[in-house]
Each structure stands twice: as structure tokens, then as C-alpha cells.
Design an enzyme around this catalytic site. Structure first.
Site, mmCIF file in Angstrom:
data_model
loop_
_atom_site.group_PDB
_atom_site.id
_atom_site.type_symbol
_atom_site.label_atom_id
_atom_site.label_comp_id
_atom_site.label_asym_id
_atom_site.label_seq_id
_atom_site.Cartn_x
_atom_site.Cartn_y
_atom_site.Cartn_z
ATOM 1 N N LYS A 20 0.839 -1.212 0.000
ATOM 2 C CA LYS A 20 0.000 0.000 0.000
ATOM 3 C C LYS A 20 0.869 1.254 0.000
ATOM 4 O O LYS A 20 0.620 2.183 -0.757
ATOM 5 C CB LYS A 20 -0.928 0.040 1.232
ATOM 6 C CG LYS A 20 -1.928 -1.084 1.309
ATOM 7 C CD LYS A 20 -2.907 -0.876 2.469
ATOM 8 C CE LYS A 20 -2.265 -0.868 3.851
ATOM 9 N NZ LYS A 20 -1.655 -2.140 4.256
ATOM 10 N N ARG A 55 -9.428 0.991 8.897
ATOM 11 C CA ARG A 55 -8.979 -0.361 9.190
ATOM 12 C C ARG A 55 -10.047 -1.162 9.935
ATOM 13 O O ARG A 55 -9.830 -2.328 10.244
ATOM 14 C CB ARG A 55 -7.741 -0.290 10.073
ATOM 15 C CG ARG A 55 -6.451 -0.726 9.366
ATOM 16 C CD ARG A 55 -5.345 -0.534 10.369
ATOM 17 N NE ARG A 55 -4.124 -1.217 10.075
ATOM 18 C CZ ARG A 55 -3.069 -0.649 9.503
ATOM 19 N NH1 ARG A 55 -3.122 0.575 9.046
ATOM 20 N NH2 ARG A 55 -1.956 -1.330 9.370
ATOM 21 N N ARG A 105 11.543 -6.666 4.105
ATOM 22 C CA ARG A 105 11.527 -5.231 4.462
ATOM 23 C C ARG A 105 12.304 -5.012 5.761
ATOM 24 O O ARG A 105 13.051 -4.053 5.887
ATOM 25 C CB ARG A 105 10.071 -4.767 4.616
ATOM 26 C CG ARG A 105 9.942 -3.332 5.104
ATOM 27 C CD ARG A 105 8.531 -2.822 4.925
ATOM 28 N NE ARG A 105 7.656 -3.178 6.027
ATOM 29 C CZ ARG A 105 6.335 -3.004 6.025
ATOM 30 N NH1 ARG A 105 5.736 -2.506 4.973
ATOM 31 N NH2 ARG A 105 5.613 -3.327 7.068
ATOM 32 N N ARG A 159 11.299 -1.669 11.507
ATOM 33 C CA ARG A 159 10.217 -1.119 12.306
ATOM 34 C C ARG A 159 10.007 -2.015 13.515
ATOM 35 O O ARG A 159 10.211 -3.223 13.436
ATOM 36 C CB ARG A 159 8.936 -1.134 11.455
ATOM 37 C CG ARG A 159 8.765 0.089 10.636
ATOM 38 C CD ARG A 159 7.644 -0.074 9.650
ATOM 39 N NE ARG A 159 6.387 -0.559 10.212
ATOM 40 C CZ ARG A 159 5.236 -0.580 9.522
ATOM 41 N NH1 ARG A 159 5.215 -0.132 8.271
ATOM 42 N NH2 ARG A 159 4.139 -1.043 10.071
ATOM 43 N N ARG A 198 -0.584 -8.683 13.453
ATOM 44 C CA ARG A 198 -1.100 -7.726 12.460
ATOM 45 C C ARG A 198 -1.920 -8.448 11.388
ATOM 46 O O ARG A 198 -2.936 -7.921 10.917
ATOM 47 C CB ARG A 198 0.054 -6.928 11.836
ATOM 48 C CG ARG A 198 0.592 -5.862 12.783
ATOM 49 C CD ARG A 198 2.009 -5.445 12.468
ATOM 50 N NE ARG A 198 2.129 -4.791 11.194
ATOM 51 C CZ ARG A 198 3.243 -4.769 10.452
ATOM 52 N NH1 ARG A 198 4.333 -5.391 10.881
ATOM 53 N NH2 ARG A 198 3.266 -4.139 9.324
#
Ligand code: AMP
Length: 191
Positions: free
Chosen positions: A13, A88, A127, A136, A147
Site C-alpha cells: 500500500k 482499518r 523489508r 520497524r 497484524r
């Protein structure tokens, strides 16, 4: 153009929102980025969100709805915006509908990036390894599982929510980056 990019964590996204933002000259509004900035700046919202985000849970609806409502009032949003990571939950989607109505604005499209869970896990691991300045806090196995669970339980219902309103367009998010971008653009231009 006012657009929602919908999809699970790792669907691309953020990457696609940047490209679509450049193409159409409208800003990307990422609640995740705004919350990470609040955490880094140690604002009251950031201090409350820090632990919630680190474990992969959702920040309360009213907090993100207020952040988005304030952001949409900024002058750079007058010609449109891309919502990345918001809404969300169905409650957030309903709050968005109400606040847009108050602001005399309409949503034009909801684009879903469809990606299988196995690919998401690989992408997020990649990532985490490649990110400059370290991964992160929520790109680790436990938070990622949380998640994905949260996505399926709370965010995926938005697919039928917008499908029922005839607003949903689905794009294969597993194709390469260029191809996904051109599919999104063609979906938006024919919408
Ligand atoms: P993202 O960068 O979109 O993956 O978001 C990172 C984290 O920020 C999420 O796992 C949530 O903890 C929080 N977050 C971002 N957007 C929202 C939202 N719309 N509602 C609730 N929490 C959010």
C-alpha cells in the site's frame, strides 16, 4: 480524486500510494506514518500508541479518525488524497463516511491490493532486513502474526462493506511493482 488503498500489512500500500500520489498530484495520508511520527515526537497520542503499535494491535478508532479528519482539512487535500492504512475497521469506515459528508466531500474509489498471506510474511521479513535505520518495531514475527490476525478479523470485513456499496476494485498485488501501479491507474481511470 479521493481514494482508499486497502490491503493487508506488506501488500505494498505504501509503495503504491507514493506512486499514485505522484501520478495524480494528491497527497498520501498514511495513518501508520503519522502515528510513527507521533511516537518519535513523544506527543500524548504517540506515547499512548507506542506499545499498541509495537505489539501489532490497532490504535483506538477515535484517535485515528481525529488524525485523519484534521489532516483532510489541510489545504493540500483540497483536490483529493489517498488513504493508506485507514480505515482499518468498519467503525472507522462509517466515521469516515460521516466526516466526509460533513466536509461536503465524496469518496471516489476503494482499491484492494490482494496478496496471499505466505507472500506477505516473506515481504515483511525482507523489508525488516533491508530497512535503512533498522527494522520497524512491529516488523518481527510475533507482531506480524498479530497484524495479520487483526487484518483478517477487523479490516478484511471492509472488502464486503465497500463491495456492497459497489465501490470496491480489486487489483492483483502479487504482480511486480510497475504492473500493480499501472493496474491501479487503469482501474482509477475507468472508475
Ligand atoms: P501501518 O504502517 O499502516 O502498517 O500501521 C502500523 C501500525 O499503526 C498498525 O499496526 C496499528 O498499530 C497502527 N495503525 C495505523 N493505521 C491505523 C488505523 N487506521 N487504525 C488503528 N491503528 C492504526
Amino acid at each position: 480524486m479521493r481514494l482508499i488503498l486497502l490491503g493487508p500489512p506488506g501488500a505494498g500500500k505504501g509503495t503504491q500510494a507514493v506512486r499514485i500520489s505522484e501520478r495524480f498530484g494528491i497527497p498520501q495520508l498514511s495513518t501508520g506514518d503519522m502515528l510513527r511520527a507521533a511516537v518519535a515526537a513523544e506527543t500524548p497520542v504517540g506515547l499512548d500508541a507506542k506499545g499498541i503499535m509495537a505489539r501489532g494491535d490497532l490504535v483506538p478508532d477515535e484517535v485515528v479518525v481525529q488524525i485523519i479528519s484534521d489532516r483532510i482539512d489541510e489545504p493540500d487535500c483540497k483536490n483529493g488524497f489517498i488513504l493508506d492504512g485507514f480505515p482499518r475497521t468498519v467503525a472507522q469506515a462509517e466515521a469516515l463516511e460521516a466526516l466526509l459528508e460533513d466536509k461536503n466531500m465524496q469518496l471516489d474509489s476503494v482499491v484492494e491490493l490482494a496478496v496471499d498471506d505466505t507472500i506477505l510474511i516473506e515481504r515483511i521479513e525482507k523489508r525488516a532486513k533491508e530497512s535503512v535505520g533498522g527494522p520497524r518495531e512491529d516488523d518481527n514475527a510475533d507482531a506480524l502474526k498479530k497484524r495479520l490476525d487483526v487484518y483478517h478479523a477487523q479490516t478484511a470485513p471492509l472488502i464486503s462493506h465497500y463491495g456492497n456499496k459497489n465501490m470496491l476494485r480489486s487489483v492483483d498485488g502479487m504482480a511486480d511493482i510497475e504492473r500493480v501501479t499501472s493496474e491501479i491507474i487503469s482501474v482509477l481511470e475507468t472508475a
